[in-house]
Design an enzyme around this catalytic site. Structure first.
Site, short mmCIF file in Angstrom:
data_model
loop_
_atom_site.label_atom_id
_atom_site.label_comp_id
_atom_site.label_asym_id
_atom_site.label_seq_id
_atom_site.Cartn_x
_atom_site.Cartn_y
_atom_site.Cartn_z
N SER A 138 3.36 -2.56 15.16
CA SER A 138 4.31 -2.42 14.06
C SER A 138 5.56 -1.70 14.53
CB SER A 138 3.65 -1.62 12.93
OG SER A 138 4.59 -1.16 11.99
N TYR A 151 -1.39 6.03 9.71
CA TYR A 151 -1.11 4.65 10.15
C TYR A 151 -0.06 4.65 11.26
CZ TYR A 151 0.37 -0.24 9.94
OH TYR A 151 0.69 -1.54 10.27
#
Length: 243
Positions: A138, A151
């Protein structure tokens, strides 16, 4: 590497980007999908009868390694391990609704399971002339945001892990690739953010990057973010902070 007639192991194939990847790859490859939703795995099997599925929760690392060993025994040659699955919890640590148990689940699903699968499937990956470990990452691995701190940390860890694996696999059959995604329109991102790309667009570009052989490849706005981070890191961090 052309992704045709390959043996591919995919995590998180029952929804979102993973489901889109299944739709692109299942008919022309031997696709092995690992997932935690048994009903959705059964549905995939009905749609693509040649699909092979394994039911396990990626947050249970011992179970993940056991499944990896089972796959390795049944499939002595694997061309691609595509680590796609992830979970994201958004509450701040200061929020009353923050759940302490979510920390371990997020770390194990997003990062530790990748380590376990890499180790468990390594004999099969080494058994072909040229194989790939592809870690779906990401933009938040490059620059974090305020929410989803765990995360962001797991994605940063995945980035460094991927780079270290490249050193370990130098001179071997295994290459390690990473794809850095922008915000993708999936169930996980429902109600959050603007300018999302579709899961099918993400899947298409992931496949293109794998076939091209790019070590690290950025999709969509992640390309802009990486450039901004190089020339104006403060601006890049400010941009992502409240995203």
């Amino acid at each position: 590497m052309k992704l045709t007639n390959k043996c591919i192991v995919l995590t998180g194939g029952t929804s979102g980007i993973g489901r889109a990847l299944v739709e692109c790859l299942a008919e022309t490859n031997q696709l092995i999908v690992i997932g935690r939703d048994a009903k959705k795995l059964d549905q995939l099997k009905r749609e693509w009868p040649t699909l092979i599925t394994y039911h396990t929760d990626l947050s249970d690392v011992k179970s993940v390694h056991s499944v990896a060993n089972s796959i390795q025994q049944q499939h002595p040659k694997i061309d691609v391990l595509l680590n796609n699955a992830a979970v994201q919890f958004t509450p701040f640590f200061t929020d009353e609704r923050f759940e302490i148990d979510s920390i371990q689940r997020e770390i194990d699903t997003n990062f530790t399971s990748v380590c376990a699968l890499t180790h468990g499937l390594m004999p099969s990956l080494l058994a072909v002339a040229s194989s790939r470990i592809v870690n779906v990452n990401s933009a938040l691995a490059l620059v974090p945001k305020a929410s989803s701190a765990v995360y962001c940390a797991t994605k940063a860890a995945l980035n460094i892990f991927s780079q270290s694996l490249r050193y370990q696999f130098e001179g071997s059959a295994i290459s390690v690739q990473q794809v850095f995604l922008p915000l993708v329109d999936t169930k996980m991102t429902s109600g959050r953010g603007k300018g999302k790309i579709s899961a099918s667009s993400a899947a298409f570009e992931i496949i293109a990057g794998i076939e091209k052989g790019s070590r690290d490849f950025d999709i969509g706005m992640t390309r802009f973010l990486r450039g901004l981070l190089a020339i104006a890191p403060f601006a890049a961090k400010k941009l992502l902070k409240g995203s």
